[in-house]
Design a protein around this motif. Structure first.
Motif, PDB file in Angstrom:
ATOM      1  N   LEU A  33       0.844  -1.189   0.000  1.00  0.00           N
ATOM      2  CA  LEU A  33       0.000   0.000   0.000  1.00  0.00           C
ATOM      3  C   LEU A  33       0.884   1.245   0.000  1.00  0.00           C
ATOM      4  N   VAL A  34       0.593   2.170  -0.894  1.00  0.00           N
ATOM      5  CA  VAL A  34       1.369   3.399  -0.981  1.00  0.00           C
ATOM      6  C   VAL A  34       0.418   4.555  -1.245  1.00  0.00           C
ATOM      7  N   GLN A  35       0.730   5.704  -0.708  1.00  0.00           N
ATOM      8  CA  GLN A  35      -0.125   6.882  -0.906  1.00  0.00           C
ATOM      9  C   GLN A  35       0.099   7.489  -2.284  1.00  0.00           C
ATOM     10  N   PRO A  36      -0.902   8.144  -2.814  1.00  0.00           N
ATOM     11  CA  PRO A  36      -0.718   8.855  -4.093  1.00  0.00           C
ATOM     12  C   PRO A  36       0.462   9.814  -4.005  1.00  0.00           C
ATOM     13  N   GLY A  37       1.267   9.800  -5.058  1.00  0.00           N
ATOM     14  CA  GLY A  37       2.471  10.619  -5.082  1.00  0.00           C
ATOM     15  C   GLY A  37       3.690   9.921  -4.511  1.00  0.00           C
ATOM     16  N   GLY A  38       3.488   8.775  -3.907  1.00  0.00           N
ATOM     17  CA  GLY A  38       4.591   8.044  -3.302  1.00  0.00           C
ATOM     18  C   GLY A  38       5.355   7.192  -4.303  1.00  0.00           C
ATOM     19  N   SER A  39       6.306   6.431  -3.778  1.00  0.00           N
ATOM     20  CA  SER A  39       7.177   5.591  -4.600  1.00  0.00           C
ATOM     21  C   SER A  39       7.181   4.156  -4.091  1.00  0.00           C
ATOM     22  N   ARG A  40       7.531   3.288  -4.993  1.00  0.00           N
ATOM     23  CA  ARG A  40       7.650   1.872  -4.655  1.00  0.00           C
ATOM     24  C   ARG A  40       8.622   1.248  -5.625  1.00  0.00           C
ATOM     25  N   ARG A  41       9.427   0.289  -5.154  1.00  0.00           N
ATOM     26  CA  ARG A  41      10.327  -0.448  -6.035  1.00  0.00           C
ATOM     27  C   ARG A  41       9.929  -1.913  -6.025  1.00  0.00           C
ATOM     28  N   LEU A  42       9.626  -2.430  -7.185  1.00  0.00           N
ATOM     29  CA  LEU A  42       9.321  -3.851  -7.345  1.00  0.00           C
ATOM     30  C   LEU A  42      10.561  -4.594  -7.818  1.00  0.00           C
ATOM     31  N   SER A  43      10.672  -5.826  -7.365  1.00  0.00           N
ATOM     32  CA  SER A  43      11.795  -6.678  -7.758  1.00  0.00           C
ATOM     33  C   SER A  43      11.283  -7.903  -8.495  1.00  0.00           C
ATOM     34  N   CYS A  44      12.043  -8.339  -9.477  1.00  0.00           N
ATOM     35  CA  CYS A  44      11.753  -9.565 -10.222  1.00  0.00           C
ATOM     36  C   CYS A  44      13.024 -10.391 -10.186  1.00  0.00           C
ATOM     37  N   GLY A  45      13.055 -11.349  -9.281  1.00  0.00           N
ATOM     38  CA  GLY A  45      14.235 -12.172  -9.109  1.00  0.00           C
ATOM     39  C   GLY A  45      14.114 -13.493  -9.840  1.00  0.00           C
TER      40      GLY A  45
END
Length: 130
Positions: free
Chosen positions: A11-23
């Protein structure tokens, strides 16, 4: 066992950031083009970002251009999707998939999303909400 595993959703707020990983396990991801896709209820799977193996060329769908960045770390056998300035419409389950293409810049081609992407991961859910 050959597989891709996504992680980093939440869950992230609008305007926020997130990093997804694909291992990757069982194969060397550096020889594969990797695509990030997303899916929401009632919609088809949409290609979001792509990185080629031959020259690390990238492609982004218009809706994420300038906000998302796809990059790879060959030492970690992982491809990442950095997502900034997130919007509610980015809410989806995100999947990664791989395509064996060590010598061709797959992501430069117009038919990048219609190719035989394989080794789909289980997906990671991103929810953008206040």
């Amino acid at each position: 066992q050959v597989q891709l595993v996504e992680s980093g959703g939440g869950l992230v707020q609008p305007g926020g950031s997130r990093r997804l990983s694909c291992g990757a396990s069982g194969f060397a991801l550096e020889h594969y083009a990797v695509g990030w896709f997303r899916q929401t209820p009632g919609t088809g799977r949409e290609g979001v970002a792509c990185i080629s193996a031959s020259d690390d060329s990238t492609y982004y769908v218009d809706s994420v251009q300038g906000r998302f960045t796809i990059f790879r770390d060959n030492a970690a056998n992982t491809v990442y999707l950095q997502m900034n300035s997130l919007k509610s419409e980015d809410t989806a389950v995100y999947y990664c998939a791989a395509l064996w293409a060590p010598y061709r810049a797959i992501c430069r081609s117009d038919n990048r999303w219609s190719r035989m992407w394989e080794n789909w991961g289980q997906g990671t859910r991103v929810t953008v909400s206040s």
